[in-house]
Design an enzyme around this catalytic site. Structure first.
Site, PDB file in Angstrom:
ATOM      1  N   ASP A  61       0.848  -1.199   0.000  1.00 15.62           N
ATOM      2  CA  ASP A  61       0.000   0.000   0.000  1.00 15.62           C
ATOM      3  C   ASP A  61       0.883   1.250   0.000  1.00 15.62           C
ATOM      4  OD1 ASP A  61       0.890  -0.119   2.597  1.00 15.62           O
ATOM      5  OD2 ASP A  61      -1.092   0.097   3.529  1.00 15.62           O
ATOM      6  N   ASP A 100      -1.076  -6.255  -0.459  1.00 14.98           N
ATOM      7  CA  ASP A 100      -1.264  -5.608   0.855  1.00 14.98           C
ATOM      8  C   ASP A 100      -2.740  -5.290   1.080  1.00 14.98           C
ATOM      9  OD1 ASP A 100       0.352  -4.960   2.962  1.00 14.98           O
ATOM     10  OD2 ASP A 100       1.201  -3.159   2.036  1.00 14.98           O
ATOM     11  N   LYS A 130      -0.933  -9.535   2.770  1.00 15.50           N
ATOM     12  CA  LYS A 130      -0.195  -9.034   3.947  1.00 15.50           C
ATOM     13  C   LYS A 130      -1.095  -8.074   4.694  1.00 15.50           C
ATOM     14  CE  LYS A 130       3.270  -5.843   3.736  1.00 15.50           C
ATOM     15  NZ  LYS A 130       2.743  -4.815   4.648  1.00 15.50           N
ATOM     16  N   GLU A 132      -1.116  -5.490   8.492  1.00 19.42           N
ATOM     17  CA  GLU A 132      -0.294  -4.907   9.556  1.00 19.42           C
ATOM     18  C   GLU A 132      -0.905  -5.194  10.922  1.00 19.42           C
ATOM     19  OE1 GLU A 132       0.367  -0.730   8.830  1.00 19.42           O
ATOM     20  OE2 GLU A 132       1.148  -1.094   6.808  1.00 19.42           O
ATOM     21  N   GLU A 198       9.529  -4.331  10.412  1.00 20.44           N
ATOM     22  CA  GLU A 198       9.905  -3.026   9.852  1.00 20.44           C
ATOM     23  C   GLU A 198      10.425  -2.089  10.936  1.00 20.44           C
ATOM     24  OE1 GLU A 198       7.159  -1.152   7.152  1.00 20.44           O
ATOM     25  OE2 GLU A 198       8.317   0.719   7.123  1.00 20.44           O
TER      26      GLU A 198
END
Ligand code: KIV
Length: 311
Positions: A61, A100, A130, A132, A198
């Site tokens: 994204d 994403d 994916k 978050e 990250e």
């Protein structure tokens, strides 16, 4: 029809699968070959990164910032993600494609997460998704995995939470280290097949990597991870302006592009481009000639409009 050439990165031409990637986990400190992942947002870049031998391609994204010029990833929509994933999928023959899930396409409920993940698989031709977050999305991950969709986790700096985090900042310092560890463990337990780490300190990334049995993919997380991911425009030097500390430039294509386009502008203005080599065979070479066009009768220009639109 495009026939894929042998890829350049010393890897085989075989399609990369989720089991292949799981098997790349380093065990007992002994490394399997590390996983190389990059982002791509369109067909042209997908062809290039696939040809170069990357293992995983992420339609991140981050396209909100890289392609759309936004200052965060928050406004990116699921439809936009599906559109870019589809374009990238057409350019890949070997690499595994991850899409994403954008902000608010999965946080609301596990059911919403399954639906959004399904859309990226069906409409975006993705091979995994994916998302978050850690413990707070573990249930969502479990439900997506149960639907038969492989999931990549993402902990540490999670850009969709930029406002809650107070900016794009290193995570996992002090008490924050425990949170990163707990998040990674809960994603593994929920069934994620690998986890992006990250912007965390390298020692913490090394600890998480030794703790979980699935591969970790670092970005700004040191070199102990089982793989690395970079934004393609950063690694190619196409991004102008601020670069994150961890984004190594492997080329300076931005400068080269500016020079090339400036040369084009010069040649257009001077008339040097297009030269004969860039034009089709003229009709004149087949003996074709053109009659002089009869001069226009100025009275034709004053003729009233056939259709009076005003009355
Ligand atoms: O959106 C993205 O590109 C990402 C990577 C930087 C991991 O999430």
């Amino acid at each position: 029809m495009y026939a894929p050439a042998p890829i350049r990165g010393n890897a085989s031409n075989k399609k990369v699968t989720v089991p292949d990637l799981r098997a790349r986990k380093a065990r007992d400190g002994h490394g399997a070959e590390k996983i190389a992942m990059v982002t791509a947002y369109d067909y042209t870049m997908a062809r290039l990164v696939d040809e170069a031998g990357v293992d995983m391609v992420l339609v991140g994204d981050s396209l909100g910032m890289v392609v759309q010029g936004l200052s965060t990833t928050i406004p990116v929509t699921l439809d936009e993600m599906a559109y870019h994933c589809r374009a990238v999928a057409r350019g890949l023959t070997r690499a595994h494609l991850v899409g994403d899930l954008p902000f608010m396409s999965y946080q609301v409920s596990p059911a919403q997460a399954v639906e959004s993940a399904g859309k990226l698989m069906k409409e975006g031709a993705c091979e995994s998704v994916k998302l978050e977050g850690g413990q707070e999305v573990a249930e969502h991950v479990m439900r997506i995995v149960r639907a038969g969709i492989p999931v990549v986790g993402h902990v540490g700096l999670t850009p969709q939470s930029v406002h809650a985090l107070g900016g794009f900042k290193v995570q996992g310092r002090g008490a924050g280290a425990e949170k990163v560890i707990d998040d990674a463990v809960s994603l593994e337990q929920a069934g994620a097949f690998c986890i992006v780490l990250e912007a965390i300190p390298p020692d913490l990334a090394a600890h998480v990597t030794s703790l979980v049995s699935i591969p970790t993919i670092g970005i700004g997380a040191g070199n102990a991870c089982d793989g690395q991911v970079l934004v393609s425009t950063d690694l190619l030097g196409l991004s102008l302006g601020h670069q994150p500390k961890f984004a190594k430039r492997f080329a300076n294509l931005g400068e080269q592009a500016i020079d090339a386009i400036a040369a084009y502008v010069r040649d257009v203005r001077s008339g040097e481009f297009p030269a004969a080599a860039h034009a089709y065979k003229p009709n004149a070479s087949s003996g074709r000639t053109y009659e002089a066009h009869p001069p226009l009768d100025p009275s034709d220009l004053d003729a009233p409009l056939a259709l009076d639109l005003w009355h």
